[in-house]
Design an enzyme around this catalytic site. Structure first.
Site, PDB file in Angstrom:
ATOM      1  N   GLU A 280      36.829  43.340  43.109  1.00 29.91           N
ATOM      2  CA  GLU A 280      35.792  44.088  43.812  1.00 29.91           C
ATOM      3  C   GLU A 280      35.167  43.126  44.820  1.00 29.91           C
ATOM      4  O   GLU A 280      34.373  42.260  44.462  1.00 29.91           O
ATOM      5  CB  GLU A 280      34.715  44.590  42.848  1.00 29.91           C
ATOM      6  CG  GLU A 280      33.652  45.402  43.578  1.00 29.91           C
ATOM      7  CD  GLU A 280      32.316  45.471  42.854  1.00 29.91           C
ATOM      8  OE1 GLU A 280      31.618  46.487  43.007  1.00 29.91           O
ATOM      9  OE2 GLU A 280      31.969  44.505  42.145  1.00 29.91           O
TER      10      GLU A 280
ATOM     11  N   ASP B  33      34.688  42.242  38.629  1.00 28.86           N
ATOM     12  CA  ASP B  33      33.431  42.687  39.224  1.00 28.86           C
ATOM     13  C   ASP B  33      32.791  41.600  40.088  1.00 28.86           C
ATOM     14  O   ASP B  33      32.809  40.416  39.736  1.00 28.86           O
ATOM     15  CB  ASP B  33      32.469  43.072  38.091  1.00 28.86           C
ATOM     16  CG  ASP B  33      31.103  43.492  38.591  1.00 28.86           C
ATOM     17  OD1 ASP B  33      31.011  44.552  39.221  1.00 28.86           O
ATOM     18  OD2 ASP B  33      30.130  42.749  38.350  1.00 28.86           O
TER      19      ASP B  33
END
Length: 565
Positions: A286, A225
């Site tokens: 990401e 993330d």
């Protein structure tokens, strides 16, 4: 590229082929990857929040949808300020979702069903309730510098203020004062999400050990993330101003010193070394970034950074040329020796595909995503064409929406794309037995749900299931790619493998029917089958095409052809 606008790249496909050139390709190089948002997937105990047992109960749906692997948005213990992305224990399961035994059961069930399971890794920050932060507040070693602390800037009048002008992603200053330390700490997201300090080797090693903990549990990889935010320039310089007059707006500064720092890539390299301690595990990033910054993740060891082009660079008004440019651009820029492509059309942070593109174009984008080389990524609910749900201010939960206030929450909130999965037309769309769920159910669930679509041969799910099945074909799994503009409005691409049936995808981005000539991609003597088509061309399925020079493609529609041999 030749004068007809064809890009074949023994050039482009040199990149694609190298991903499959090994005698035993890796499982992830052509996977259909499905994102499960646990809070909204399936509630097993009636509390209105999805959980691990709910996911276990619906694994059959993933198998039927030809999913090879699924990744779970965070299921770690959390105060849920940012719904799981504020983690208070990186080595456990939040009781809202179940227990570690439930996770182990899910992992085994997934593997028994020949699916891989991938965890969300959130390395940029922790919760302020994490033991590390609580001890750092008290300057207890070795935790004192696990986070980024600063005594503040002293003004001429003696007032202490924030160290610089950095702004949080969620709005507001990126620094919060704590009396316990008589210092500010950095948080690039919510104040309850303090940034970890990767200048501290203890943190570097802690995160590696966390990865090993879950890899030892049998997870098959990580989706990492918010990787661009991992490291900051240690000089803590003010960032350049954009001209936005609001110093608390995320767009107030250019993120020169808070994103895409060289040390971030070095940390990724270290994580890849951890991944390589295990057999065939995958690590994906990401990374919302420009092409240069994104491609560097390949170079530094990520198996791939997510390709968000279909979210960030195209929309319902984009032309065929825009999509061709996006596809070719990724394939050409991808490093040859480490190039596995991927295509993402939706996730929990962005408006849903059908809402962004409309039903017909969304169907076409689904076909494109599933049939281009590499990894196709699906966000849960997109396989049935779920739409954004309007959420009132009173029901808004997302901190990004709440921080924007009553006047701005609708534009800022991510809640509309996070509402529960619509399984059927019973209570709470079959998601929960509880009529009150953590976010409201979309009112269209009565007609838009999986159970209803399974009974329809022209439903969104029927399309998804039929097209995803093509991913098992050799031409799609490991074949070459050729893209071509048939005219200003129509994009075609082919997937071919020697001695195998070829696949041809033709997409019309115009609002009216177009007649096209496919003879530049397939010999005029060849016959084609219509394998599948978007809803507005469903009547064509099964037709035999004897003249490839006069194909009619419906407005905003797409048709998949396969060779007859």
């Amino acid at each position: 590229m030749n004068k007809n606008g064809v890009i074949t790249l023994c050039t482009i496909l040199l990149s694609s082929n190298l991903a499959y050139s090994e005698s035993s390709p890796k499982w992830w190089q052509s996977m259909s990857l499905y994102q499960v948002y646990p809070r909204s997937f399936k509630d097993s105990d009636g509390d209105g929040v999805g959980d691990l047992k709910g996911i276990i109960s619906k694994l059959e749906h993933l198998a039927e949808s030809n999913v090879d692997a699924f990744w779970l948005s965070p299921i770690y213990p959390s105060p849920m300020v940012d719904f799981g992305y504020d983690i208070s224990d990186f080595r456990n399961i939040d009781k809202r979702f179940g227990t570690m035994k439930d996770f182990e059961t899910l992992s085994k069930a997934a593997h028994d069903a020949s699916m891989k399971i991938i965890m969300d890794l959130v390395p940029n920050h922790s919760s302020d309730k994490h033991e590390w932060f609580q001890k750092s507040l008290q300057s207890i070693e070795p935790y004192t510098d696990y986070y980024i602390w600063h005594k503040g800037k002293v003004l001429p009048n003696g007032t202490i203020t924030v160290p610089n002008n950095w702004v949080s992603v969620f709005g507001g200053l990126a620094w919060t004062w704590r009396d316990e330390r008589q210092a500010y700490y950095l948080h690039q997201f919510a104040p309850e999400q303090p940034d970890l300090n990767y200048e501290n080797e203890n943190i570097v090693n802690e995160m590696k050990d966390i990865m090993r903990f879950w890899l030892d549990k049998g997870v098959d990889g990580f989706r990492v993330d918010a990787i661009p935010f991992l490291c900051e320039d240690v000089r803590l310089l003010d960032e350049p101003l954009t001209g936005n007059p609001n110093p608390k707006d995320p767009g107030y500064t250019y993120k020169t010193y808070t994103q895409h720092q060289p040390r971030t890539y070095e940390i990724v390299r270290g994580w890849r070394e951890v991944m390589d301690e295990y057999t065939e595990r995958v690590m994906m990033m990401e990374a919302y970034a420009n092409m240069t910054m994104t491609m560097k993740y390949y170079v530094y060891g990520a198996h791939f950074p997510f390709n968000f082009g279909f979210i960030t660079d195209t929309n319902k008004d984009s032309k065929a040329t825009d999509f061709k440019r996006l596809i070719d651009g990724w394939m050409v820029n991808m490093p040859v020796l480490r190039g596995t492509a991927n295509w993402v059309v939706g996730n929990h942070d962005k408006s849903r595909l059908v809402t962004r593109y409309g039903r017909q174009r969304a169907e076409a984008l689904t076909m494109i995503t599933l049939l281009l080389p590499g990894v196709g990524v699906t966000y849960n609910g997109e396989e049935i064409g779920m739409e954004d749900t309007w959420i009132s201010w009173e029901d808004t939960k997302d901190p990004q929406g709440c921080n924007a206030g009553r006047d701005g929450f609708e534009k800022a909130s991510r809640d509309p794309a996070r509402t529960p999965f619509q399984w059927d037309d019973t209570t709470s769309a079959g998601f929960s037995t509880n009529p009150k769920t953590w976010l409201p159910i979309n009112k269209n669930y009565v007609t838009l749900n999986l159970a209803a679509q399974k009974k329809q041969n022209n439903s969104y799910y029927a399309l998804y299931k039929a097209v995803s099945a093509l991913r098992k074909w050799p031409a799609v799994k490991r074949g070459t790619l050729t893209t071509k503009l048939l005219n200003d409005d129509v994009l075609a691409f082919t997937r071919k493998a020697n001695g195998q049936q070829s696949v041809y995808v033709v997409v019309n981005f115009a609002d009216k029917e177009k007649s096209v000539d496919l003879s530049t991609l397939v010999h005029v003597s060849n016959q084609l089958n219509v394998y599948y088509a978007t809803t507005n061309a469903h009547h064509l399925i099964g037709n035999i095409i004897k003249d490839v020079r006069a194909l009619k493609i419906p407005a905003s529609g797409a048709v998949i052809y396969t060779s007859t041999t």
